[in-house]
Design an enzyme around this catalytic site. Sequence first.
Site, PDB file in Angstrom:
ATOM      1  N   HIS A 296      -5.292  -7.219  13.418  1.00 55.69           N
ATOM      2  CA  HIS A 296      -4.110  -6.352  13.342  1.00 55.69           C
ATOM      3  C   HIS A 296      -3.635  -6.086  14.763  1.00 55.69           C
ATOM      4  O   HIS A 296      -4.447  -5.836  15.666  1.00 55.69           O
ATOM      5  CB  HIS A 296      -4.470  -5.055  12.623  1.00 55.69           C
TER       6      HIS A 296
ATOM      7  N   ASP B 282       9.796  23.379  -4.241  1.00 54.03           N
ATOM      8  CA  ASP B 282      10.545  22.656  -5.274  1.00 54.03           C
ATOM      9  C   ASP B 282      12.052  22.703  -5.076  1.00 54.03           C
ATOM     10  O   ASP B 282      12.793  22.175  -5.907  1.00 54.03           O
ATOM     11  CB  ASP B 282      10.252  23.265  -6.659  1.00 54.03           C
TER      12      ASP B 282
ATOM     13  N   ARG C 289       1.979 -10.603   7.107  1.00 56.00           N
ATOM     14  CA  ARG C 289       1.740  -9.406   6.287  1.00 56.00           C
ATOM     15  C   ARG C 289       2.845  -8.379   6.512  1.00 56.00           C
ATOM     16  O   ARG C 289       2.620  -7.324   7.108  1.00 56.00           O
ATOM     17  CB  ARG C 289       0.398  -8.755   6.672  1.00 56.00           C
TER      18      ARG C 289
ATOM     19  N   ARG D 209      -9.789  -0.385  16.054  1.00 52.66           N
ATOM     20  CA  ARG D 209      -9.969   0.331  14.797  1.00 52.66           C
ATOM     21  C   ARG D 209     -11.046  -0.422  14.014  1.00 52.66           C
ATOM     22  O   ARG D 209     -12.112  -0.677  14.521  1.00 52.66           O
ATOM     23  CB  ARG D 209      -8.610   0.371  14.070  1.00 52.66           C
TER      24      ARG D 209
ATOM     25  N   TYR E 159      13.026  32.001   1.642  1.00 53.98           N
ATOM     26  CA  TYR E 159      11.823  32.655   2.161  1.00 53.98           C
ATOM     27  C   TYR E 159      12.034  33.171   3.580  1.00 53.98           C
ATOM     28  O   TYR E 159      12.668  32.509   4.411  1.00 53.98           O
ATOM     29  CB  TYR E 159      10.660  31.668   2.169  1.00 53.98           C
TER      30      TYR E 159
ATOM     31  N   CYS F 218      11.716  24.807   0.377  1.00 51.89           N
ATOM     32  CA  CYS F 218      10.671  25.392  -0.471  1.00 51.89           C
ATOM     33  C   CYS F 218       9.871  24.267  -1.131  1.00 51.89           C
ATOM     34  O   CYS F 218      10.187  23.085  -0.970  1.00 51.89           O
ATOM     35  CB  CYS F 218      11.292  26.257  -1.570  1.00 51.89           C
TER      36      CYS F 218
ATOM     37  N   LYS G  59       0.855  -1.198   0.000  1.00 49.77           N
ATOM     38  CA  LYS G  59       0.000   0.000   0.000  1.00 49.77           C
ATOM     39  C   LYS G  59       0.889   1.245   0.000  1.00 49.77           C
ATOM     40  O   LYS G  59       2.104   1.147   0.186  1.00 49.77           O
ATOM     41  CB  LYS G  59      -0.944  -0.032   1.199  1.00 49.77           C
TER      42      LYS G  59
HETATM   43  C1  LIG Z   1      -3.495  -4.437   8.205  1.00 52.57           C
HETATM   44  C2  LIG Z   1      -2.019  -4.257   8.050  1.00 52.57           C
HETATM   45  N1  LIG Z   1      -1.223  -5.338   8.000  1.00 52.57           N
HETATM   46  C3  LIG Z   1       0.118  -5.231   7.868  1.00 52.57           C
HETATM   47  C4  LIG Z   1       0.721  -3.994   7.775  1.00 52.57           C
HETATM   48  C5  LIG Z   1       2.229  -3.927   7.634  1.00 52.57           C
HETATM   49  O1  LIG Z   1       2.805  -3.322   8.753  1.00 52.57           O
HETATM   50  P1  LIG Z   1       4.405  -3.125   8.843  1.00 52.57           P
HETATM   51  O2  LIG Z   1       4.748  -2.152   7.786  1.00 52.57           O
HETATM   52  O3  LIG Z   1       4.610  -2.593  10.211  1.00 52.57           O
HETATM   53  O4  LIG Z   1       5.000  -4.465   8.602  1.00 52.57           O
HETATM   54  C6  LIG Z   1      -0.061  -2.852   7.835  1.00 52.57           C
HETATM   55  C7  LIG Z   1       0.573  -1.525   7.775  1.00 52.57           C
HETATM   56  O5  LIG Z   1       0.235  -0.586   8.407  1.00 52.57           O
HETATM   57  C8  LIG Z   1      -1.472  -2.979   7.967  1.00 52.57           C
HETATM   58  O6  LIG Z   1      -2.264  -1.911   8.024  1.00 52.57           O
END
Ligand SMILES: Cc1ncc(COP(=O)(O)O)c(C=O)c1O
Length: 350
Positions: free
Chosen positions: A143, A292, A199, A114, A243, A290, A16
Amino acid sequence: MRRHLTAPCEILAVVKADAYGHGAVAVAQRLLRLGVPRFGVATIQEGATLRDAGIQAPILVMGALLPNQLPDVIAHTLTPVVHDSATADALADLARSRPEPYPIHIKVDTGMGRLGLAPEAVLPLLQSPCCKGPLRVEGLMTHLADADGGDPGYTEAQIARFRTVVAQADAAGLSIPLLHTANSAAILCHPSSHFNLVRPGIMLYGYQSALRGQAAPDLHPVLTLSTTIVQINRLTSGESVGYNRAYRASRPSRIAILPIGYADGYNRALSSRGHVLLKGRQAPVVGRVCMDMTLVDVTDIPDAGPGDEAVLIGRQGTARITADDMAQWLGTIPYEVLCAIGPRVARVYR
Ligand SMILES: Cc1ncc(COP(=O)(O)O)c(C=O)c1O
């Protein structure tokens, strides 16, 4: 990472936020070649970008989904994480006409506070008609809130709550193929969190937040953020640059102009605080960053000139600036530093 996992644990790579700033398509393609079979994103758009690049592997959309977005989930063959029963019902309505049940993962909130179903709401959902025809529950996840915290107790309690839900499903004869709870910190510090899928996000990119000084496994930051000096300005003592005239030279000075700024993700809070590497040495950012451009004092690096590489994150000679260093200057975490690198910055893969 595989050395940390006991078979048959699989990896779902979290790509992501454009793979934490590294470029999701290129990262996913590379990880596919390394045998990583699944990906996780936060939004449908992120999943669609991977699909448009020809990536056919399963992609889990882990963020919140609004009812009007659900048709797009199916249109891009993305696997949704279901956080409540209303979303499961709406997905079931959309999936009913399909020849095969549509895969979903269910998220249980074991203590993050959450998104996710309460533990006691999971079994009723698993037993509801929508999960017995139009939808197929491929995964159950939670999570962890504090896997990189100093006290393992809270994480172990979350894992125990997750196990209870899994046991309830097993007892009801509902076996769920994929069980996953572990982010990078949990992979490193909580082997009991691994189940059969993990994950990792930040760890893929060479950083970790969990070990605090203990020897990390072979993690090396994979990203360098660099630019080129475009001009050198000379200041006499007392002259100002940038600036609000925020920097005034206290001696005759040479100031290097770098064509990168806060619009590229080089945070404005690095004004008069950050450093960059030039000729293998640290040079301080002076004045205001700045949109850029950024100004750096190279008075003490007399051979620095236009065309020289400036490293903002990475190595030059034996000197090094990491996203952790930059995070410390900013009072944040390396995740935010990496994710902030904007689309204007060209990604080059070696
Ligand atoms: C649902 C979920 N799983 C896994 C991860 C991966 O976490 P990390 O980057 O700490 O390994 C995230 C990241 O925020 C997440 O939101």
